[in-house]
Write a protein that holds these residues in place. Structure first.
Motif, PDB file in Angstrom:
ATOM      1  N   TRP A   1      23.121  23.982  20.621  1.00 31.48           N
ATOM      2  CA  TRP A   1      21.892  23.678  21.347  1.00 31.48           C
ATOM      3  C   TRP A   1      22.235  22.870  22.596  1.00 31.48           C
ATOM      4  O   TRP A   1      23.289  22.229  22.676  1.00 31.48           O
ATOM      5  CB  TRP A   1      20.964  22.851  20.457  1.00 31.48           C
ATOM      6  CG  TRP A   1      20.488  23.570  19.233  1.00 31.48           C
ATOM      7  CD1 TRP A   1      21.160  23.708  18.054  1.00 31.48           C
ATOM      8  CD2 TRP A   1      19.251  24.260  19.059  1.00 31.48           C
ATOM      9  NE1 TRP A   1      20.408  24.432  17.170  1.00 31.48           N
ATOM     10  CE2 TRP A   1      19.229  24.778  17.754  1.00 31.48           C
ATOM     11  CE3 TRP A   1      18.147  24.462  19.890  1.00 31.48           C
ATOM     12  CZ2 TRP A   1      18.149  25.511  17.253  1.00 31.48           C
ATOM     13  CZ3 TRP A   1      17.078  25.189  19.390  1.00 31.48           C
ATOM     14  CH2 TRP A   1      17.083  25.708  18.094  1.00 31.48           C
ATOM     15  N   SER A   2      21.308  22.855  23.553  1.00 33.69           N
ATOM     16  CA  SER A   2      21.497  22.057  24.764  1.00 33.69           C
ATOM     17  C   SER A   2      21.519  20.571  24.413  1.00 33.69           C
ATOM     18  O   SER A   2      20.634  20.092  23.703  1.00 33.69           O
ATOM     19  CB  SER A   2      20.338  22.288  25.733  1.00 33.69           C
ATOM     20  OG  SER A   2      20.381  23.580  26.273  1.00 33.69           O
ATOM     21  N   ILE A   3      22.493  19.861  24.945  1.00 30.03           N
ATOM     22  CA  ILE A   3      22.429  18.396  24.884  1.00 30.03           C
ATOM     23  C   ILE A   3      21.398  17.959  25.928  1.00 30.03           C
ATOM     24  O   ILE A   3      20.514  17.159  25.647  1.00 30.03           O
ATOM     25  CB  ILE A   3      23.823  17.799  25.125  1.00 30.03           C
ATOM     26  CG1 ILE A   3      24.724  18.159  23.943  1.00 30.03           C
ATOM     27  CG2 ILE A   3      23.745  16.276  25.310  1.00 30.03           C
ATOM     28  CD1 ILE A   3      26.170  17.745  24.088  1.00 30.03           C
ATOM     29  N   VAL A   4      21.516  18.525  27.113  1.00 32.31           N
ATOM     30  CA  VAL A   4      20.480  18.464  28.153  1.00 32.31           C
ATOM     31  C   VAL A   4      20.594  19.762  28.933  1.00 32.31           C
ATOM     32  O   VAL A   4      21.684  20.319  29.066  1.00 32.31           O
ATOM     33  CB  VAL A   4      20.698  17.267  29.130  1.00 32.31           C
ATOM     34  CG1 VAL A   4      19.690  17.331  30.281  1.00 32.31           C
ATOM     35  CG2 VAL A   4      20.567  15.930  28.412  1.00 32.31           C
ATOM     36  N   ALA A   5      19.475  20.261  29.439  1.00 28.93           N
ATOM     37  CA  ALA A   5      19.527  21.391  30.360  1.00 28.93           C
ATOM     38  C   ALA A   5      18.406  21.240  31.377  1.00 28.93           C
ATOM     39  O   ALA A   5      17.420  20.546  31.128  1.00 28.93           O
ATOM     40  CB  ALA A   5      19.398  22.720  29.613  1.00 28.93           C
ATOM     41  N   VAL A   6      18.610  21.900  32.532  1.00 31.11           N
ATOM     42  CA  VAL A   6      17.637  21.806  33.622  1.00 31.11           C
ATOM     43  C   VAL A   6      17.336  23.199  34.155  1.00 31.11           C
ATOM     44  O   VAL A   6      18.249  23.957  34.480  1.00 31.11           O
ATOM     45  CB  VAL A   6      18.181  20.918  34.768  1.00 31.11           C
ATOM     46  CG1 VAL A   6      17.211  20.916  35.946  1.00 31.11           C
ATOM     47  CG2 VAL A   6      18.422  19.495  34.265  1.00 31.11           C
ATOM     48  N   ALA A   7      16.046  23.514  34.229  1.00 30.14           N
ATOM     49  CA  ALA A   7      15.593  24.783  34.801  1.00 30.14           C
ATOM     50  C   ALA A   7      14.975  24.487  36.159  1.00 30.14           C
ATOM     51  O   ALA A   7      14.056  23.677  36.251  1.00 30.14           O
ATOM     52  CB  ALA A   7      14.553  25.426  33.881  1.00 30.14           C
ATOM     53  N   ALA A   8      15.514  25.116  37.202  1.00 33.69           N
ATOM     54  CA  ALA A   8      14.990  24.841  38.546  1.00 33.69           C
ATOM     55  C   ALA A   8      14.589  26.126  39.247  1.00 33.69           C
ATOM     56  O   ALA A   8      15.301  27.127  39.203  1.00 33.69           O
ATOM     57  CB  ALA A   8      16.036  24.107  39.383  1.00 33.69           C
ATOM     58  N   ALA A   9      13.421  26.083  39.895  1.00 32.14           N
ATOM     59  CA  ALA A   9      12.993  27.159  40.794  1.00 32.14           C
ATOM     60  C   ALA A   9      12.676  26.492  42.132  1.00 32.14           C
ATOM     61  O   ALA A   9      11.945  25.499  42.177  1.00 32.14           O
ATOM     62  CB  ALA A   9      11.766  27.869  40.242  1.00 32.14           C
ATOM     63  N   VAL A  10      13.275  27.009  43.192  1.00 33.56           N
ATOM     64  CA  VAL A  10      13.162  26.370  44.507  1.00 33.56           C
ATOM     65  C   VAL A  10      12.736  27.407  45.538  1.00 33.56           C
ATOM     66  O   VAL A  10      13.309  28.492  45.607  1.00 33.56           O
ATOM     67  CB  VAL A  10      14.524  25.750  44.920  1.00 33.56           C
ATOM     68  CG1 VAL A  10      14.486  25.256  46.360  1.00 33.56           C
ATOM     69  CG2 VAL A  10      14.905  24.621  43.971  1.00 33.56           C
TER      70      VAL A  10
ATOM     71  N   ARG B   1      17.765  28.624  38.896  1.00 32.85           N
ATOM     72  CA  ARG B   1      19.009  28.339  38.177  1.00 32.85           C
ATOM     73  C   ARG B   1      18.721  27.564  36.887  1.00 32.85           C
ATOM     74  O   ARG B   1      17.881  26.674  36.886  1.00 32.85           O
ATOM     75  CB  ARG B   1      19.908  27.483  39.067  1.00 32.85           C
ATOM     76  CG  ARG B   1      21.202  27.085  38.392  1.00 32.85           C
ATOM     77  CD  ARG B   1      22.141  28.281  38.190  1.00 32.85           C
ATOM     78  NE  ARG B   1      23.523  27.873  38.271  1.00 32.85           N
ATOM     79  CZ  ARG B   1      24.460  28.528  38.944  1.00 32.85           C
ATOM     80  NH1 ARG B   1      24.167  29.635  39.579  1.00 32.85           N
ATOM     81  NH2 ARG B   1      25.689  28.089  38.962  1.00 32.85           N
ATOM     82  N   TYR B   2      19.417  27.956  35.821  1.00 32.64           N
ATOM     83  CA  TYR B   2      19.367  27.190  34.573  1.00 32.64           C
ATOM     84  C   TYR B   2      20.735  26.575  34.339  1.00 32.64           C
ATOM     85  O   TYR B   2      21.727  27.293  34.220  1.00 32.64           O
ATOM     86  CB  TYR B   2      18.980  28.097  33.401  1.00 32.64           C
ATOM     87  CG  TYR B   2      18.639  27.325  32.136  1.00 32.64           C
ATOM     88  CD1 TYR B   2      17.518  26.507  32.093  1.00 32.64           C
ATOM     89  CD2 TYR B   2      19.434  27.405  31.012  1.00 32.64           C
ATOM     90  CE1 TYR B   2      17.196  25.795  30.947  1.00 32.64           C
ATOM     91  CE2 TYR B   2      19.115  26.698  29.848  1.00 32.64           C
ATOM     92  CZ  TYR B   2      17.996  25.894  29.829  1.00 32.64           C
ATOM     93  OH  TYR B   2      17.678  25.186  28.694  1.00 32.64           O
ATOM     94  N   GLU B   3      20.799  25.257  34.318  1.00 32.78           N
ATOM     95  CA  GLU B   3      22.063  24.541  34.083  1.00 32.78           C
ATOM     96  C   GLU B   3      22.005  23.918  32.699  1.00 32.78           C
ATOM     97  O   GLU B   3      21.162  23.061  32.436  1.00 32.78           O
ATOM     98  CB  GLU B   3      22.255  23.431  35.119  1.00 32.78           C
ATOM     99  CG  GLU B   3      22.776  23.907  36.455  1.00 32.78           C
ATOM    100  CD  GLU B   3      24.260  24.274  36.446  1.00 32.78           C
ATOM    101  OE1 GLU B   3      25.021  23.678  35.665  1.00 32.78           O
ATOM    102  OE2 GLU B   3      24.642  25.150  37.236  1.00 32.78           O
ATOM    103  N   LYS B   4      22.915  24.336  31.837  1.00 31.19           N
ATOM    104  CA  LYS B   4      22.876  23.882  30.449  1.00 31.19           C
ATOM    105  C   LYS B   4      24.177  23.181  30.104  1.00 31.19           C
ATOM    106  O   LYS B   4      25.257  23.656  30.460  1.00 31.19           O
ATOM    107  CB  LYS B   4      22.686  25.105  29.548  1.00 31.19           C
ATOM    108  CG  LYS B   4      22.801  24.872  28.053  1.00 31.19           C
ATOM    109  CD  LYS B   4      22.296  26.107  27.324  1.00 31.19           C
ATOM    110  CE  LYS B   4      22.510  26.058  25.827  1.00 31.19           C
ATOM    111  NZ  LYS B   4      21.793  27.162  25.148  1.00 31.19           N
TER     112      LYS B   4
END
Lengths: 285, 171
Positions: free
Chosen positions: A193-202, A182-185
């Protein structure tokens, strides 16, 4: 706003491109899709002596399989990445993040390799490449070398690419097993542009989280891994409580900047929220 | 100077251009295709959108030399490319009928972006339309009727025209 004059080279192979770069003088810029470089040149923040245009180097385009890896040509456009069946199958996180880059027009021109070589800390793809343990294949006058993502991003807009070198392809290990991604932006308005974003692989195993890889966008001058959260998640129960607890350490080791979009402490808060959301979604919760 | 060969709106051109010439300036100043406008000049507004080999691009963020060997379609080429000479493209017609413009400056880019969107997604939802044209700004903020125009064009192009009444155009 018209760029300053420059000498122009239009090679058709990687070897010709390396030659053109070597002969280009003191200040050579490599033109991939141009969606960052051309605006910067129009504002005359950059006025290179020579521009080496990779438009016609067809060997740099496309996605292929090579054993346990996906190989993405540096000149593959964002639009082609999004609709590529191999990426959908083995690295959907890349497609999900790429779909959030800028707008349709920019995605038609901008390239995967160009965005990574530009290494803007607010760019979406560096954190994804870092989370997926991608490797960067770099060509130079003396042959090719491979640099892991952890060593590729050196500083703000700075990579391990040396003068005279060219990023040719990015190798992404295929993930096997039960991976969710999941990519949460977080941004305020369209095409921002992203202020913050998180890329997760689980990776899940028997109701537990066996392994989590988390890349952070815009939490420092380079993309970062949320190592403390990854460690807390390894072997943890796949429950909302365990994920929320682990996500509290997502800002550990980061050094976000303060700018007109957000203060550093707000980014430190935001990264915890987005990490919880991204990991939860990737874990199928 | 670098020589380029391009097809623009169905005509072939060979020209020597300075490498720093932006595609939008080549279109407007060399070819006289002034239907494509320069809005922000910073890649944000999308007013200069044209199709390069069938895909929407911001022509202020492409060098003319990069279009060498390519097919360019501008707002001036969409009506005849529809096959019926002189007739408006369904998206142009919908913008007209739904009053999808106020000052009209963003309109060429909005129409080119919308044609590109409908090619990939022939029946987009309202959200998909808004996201699909996020690269285009209307500084009159006339988005409601722009979205309705795209909806009407989608209906007409797929053979089930929605009337202006049901979509509620506000003139």
């Amino acid at each position: 706003m018209i760029p300053a004059p420059f000498a122009y080279a239009r090679p058709t192979t990687v070897d010709e491109a390396l030659q053109a770069i070597a002969e280009g003088g003191e200040d050579v810029k490599i033109l991939a899709g141009g969606q960052s470089l051309i605006p910067v040149m129009r504002l005359r923040l950059a006025a290179p002596e020579t521009v080496v245009d990779l438009s016609k180097v067809s060997e740099l385009r496309g996605v292929r399989e090579d054993g346990d890896s996906l190989v993405i040509g540096a000149m593959t456009t964002h639009a082609d990445v999004v609709r590529d069946p191999l990426i959908q199958q083995y690295a959907p996180l890349i497609a999900e993040a790429t779909e959030t880059v800028a707008d349709r027009q920019v995605r038609h021109r901008g390239t995967f390799g160009g965005a990574l070589a530009h290494a803007d800390p607010a760019g979406d793809l560096p954190a994804v490449a870092l989370a997926l343990d991608a490797e960067f294949v770099i060509a130079g006058q003396n042959g090719r070398r491979t640099v892991p993502a952890a060593d590729f991003f050196v500083d703000y807009l700075t990579t391990a690419l040396e003068e005279g070198e060219l990023l040719v392809e990015i190798r992404v290990p295929k993930l096997t097993g039960q991976w969710g991604m999941r990519y949460e932006k977080f941004n305020r308005v369209a095409q921002a542009w992203s202020i913050v974003a998180v890329a997760a692989a689980v990776r899940r195993e028997d109701g537990h989280i066996a392994e989590a890889r988390i890349g952070l966008t815009n939490m420092g001058p380079t993309p970062l891994r949320a190592r403390a959260t990854e460690a807390a998640l390894a072997g943890a129960a796949a429950t909302p409580e365990a994920i929320a607890e682990a996500a509290r350490s997502a800002a550990e080791g980061t050094s976000p900047s303060s700018d007109l979009n957000a203060q550093a402490d707000y980014r430190e808060h935001l990264v915890q929220v987005l990490t919880r959301r991204a990991v939860s979604a990737a874990a199928g919760l | 100077m670098t020589s380029i060969n391009v097809r623009v709106d169905g005509m072939s051109y060979s020209d020597d251009v300075e490498p720093r010439t932006l595609l939008v300036h080549y279109l407007r100043e060399t070819l006289g295709k002034v239907g494509t406008v320069v809005g922000c000049d910073t890649s944000n507004c999308g007013a200069c959108t044209v199709h390069l080999d069938g895909e929407s691009v911001k022509s202020c963020t492409v060098f003319a030399v990069q279009a060498d060997g390519c097919e360019v379609t501008t707002i001036e080429g969409v009506s005849s490319s529809d096959g019926t000479d002189g007739a408006l493209h369904p998206v142009q017609k919908a913008f007209h009928e739904m009053h999808g413009l106020q000052c009209g400056f963003c309109t060429p880019g909005m129409i080119m972006a919308s044609i590109d969107l409908l090619k990939e997604n022939p029946s987009p939802s309202e959200t998909e339309i808004r996201e699909g044209i996020e690269g285009n700004l209307c500084r009159c903020t006339g988005y409601q009727n722009i979205v309705r125009a795209v909806q009407q064009a989608a209906g007409e192009m797929s053979g089930s025209p929605a009337g202006a009444d049901t979509l509620g155009a506000q003139a």
